[in-house]
Design a protein around this motif. Structure first.
Motif, PDB file in Angstrom:
ATOM      1  N   THR A   1       0.848  -1.230   0.034  1.00  0.00           N
ATOM      2  CA  THR A   1       0.048  -0.271  -0.042  1.00  0.00           C
ATOM      3  C   THR A   1       1.052   1.420  -0.095  1.00  0.00           C
TER       4      THR A   1
ATOM      5  N   ASN B   1      -1.841  -5.363  -4.370  1.00  0.00           N
ATOM      6  CA  ASN B   1      -2.984  -4.760  -3.414  1.00  0.00           C
ATOM      7  C   ASN B   1      -4.147  -5.649  -3.687  1.00  0.00           C
TER       8      ASN B   1
ATOM      9  N   SER C   1      -1.819  -5.958   0.167  1.00  0.00           N
ATOM     10  CA  SER C   1      -1.858  -4.690   0.808  1.00  0.00           C
ATOM     11  C   SER C   1      -0.908  -4.303   1.741  1.00  0.00           C
TER      12      SER C   1
END
Length: 312
Positions: free
Chosen positions: A235, A269, A274
């Motif tokens: 992320t 992700n 993520s």
């Protein structure tokens, strides 16, 4: 200046490691984090709030997830800015956008204090050893005052220019990091599917024109099943790539090479990686390539791409 009282806001993944280096050197740190356990883990003294850190420190270090959080901490009610004193130093060690940095630097300067943007590189391993590389923007005289503190967790400090230059340099470096990590991950999956000996493949790459930080420092461990711990999540890596693309657009620079890392970390992700270390992008590419794992015992099974409406 070794007597500067040190405050630290944000003692998470990287901030906690940097603060630990400071306390390990015998210096006291007044710390604040939304997770109280992070403060004690770093050996810091808990502060009641952000204002307490600003009021009780000569130098305030920030290590926060993104510019919006930095702005909240700096400009929010009972934030750092309204509690600054003349002569104080604030050092932003986050990966912040240069425009936000310049805005905050101007406000801090107007308050009679000084603001440095200090991008960091080296990852969790370097942070634990106190061997981070810092790229610093702001007044060079302010850096000279802050240097004895910054040297407690860094091995190299580069002065890059005026306010925002440090974070600009960091975004450029991070983009290359993301590009080489995702590209090397793809190559290693291809090598695995081709039946190559991955040790030999890496040895060739690391002695040839394809060499990178990823091939030298990450993949020798990844192919043995060690993804390393404590580094940027997928992320956050995506966030950094997007920040670079935004910067490139502001500068009027075309960015055809951003497509690769955007696709790779976007895939990671989408497939559930993520919040895992960005090195797991190799597994996301492996999943989409037929369930490939570089280290077979690390296999957790094939993940499925989200179904389209037609498939549903």
């Amino acid at each position: 200046m070794t007597g500067l009282r040190i405050g630290f806001i944000g003692l998470g993944n990287m901030g906690g490691r940097m603060a630990t280096c400071i306390t390990r050197a015998g210096r006291e740190v007044l710390g604040f984090d939304t997770v109280p356990a992070n403060i004690s883990a770093a050996g810091a003294t808990p502060a009641a709030n952000v204002a307490d850190v600003a009021n009780s420190s000569d130098i305030v270090l920030l290590s926060l997830p993104r510019s919006s959080v930095v702005e909240d901490v700096m400009l929010g009610e009972s934030g750092v800015l309204e509690n600054l004193r003349h002569g104080q130093i604030v050092v932003d060690l986050s990966t912040s956008t240069p425009a936000s940095t310049r805005m905050l630097g101007g406000k801090v300067s107007a308050a009679g204090a000084s603001y440095l943007d200090a991008g960091i590189s080296g990852g969790a391993a370097a942070a634990e050893k106190g061997q981070l590389v810092l790229m610093v923007g702001g007044e060079e005289t302010t850096l000279a005052r802050a240097r004895p503190v910054l040297e407690l967790f860094s091995s190299k400090i580069f002065y890059t220019g005026e306010s925002g230059a440090g974070h600009t340099t960091k975004l450029l470096n991070n983009f290359l990091n993301a590009t080489t990590l995702s590209a090397t991950a793809e190559v290693m999956v291809a090598g695995k599917k081709a039946g190559l000996n991955l040790d030999v493949l890496l040895d060739v790459i690391n002695n040839s024109s394809g060499v990178s930080f990823a091939s030298l420092n990450r993949f020798p461990k990844i192919i043995k099943g060690d993804y390393l711990k404590g580094g940027l999540t997928n992320t956050l890596m995506m966030k950094d790539v997007l920040a670079y693309v935004e910067l490139a657009a502001e500068l009027g620079v075309v960015s055809p090479n951003s497509a690769g890392p955007l696709a790779s970390f976007g895939l990671a992700n989408a497939l559930g990686y993520s919040e895992q270390i960005s090195n797991r992008v190799v597994d996301a590419i492996g999943d989409a390539s037929g369930g490939v794992r570089l280290f077979e015992q690390a296999s957790v099974g094939l993940k499925k791409l989200p179904e389209t409406k037609e498939q549903q």
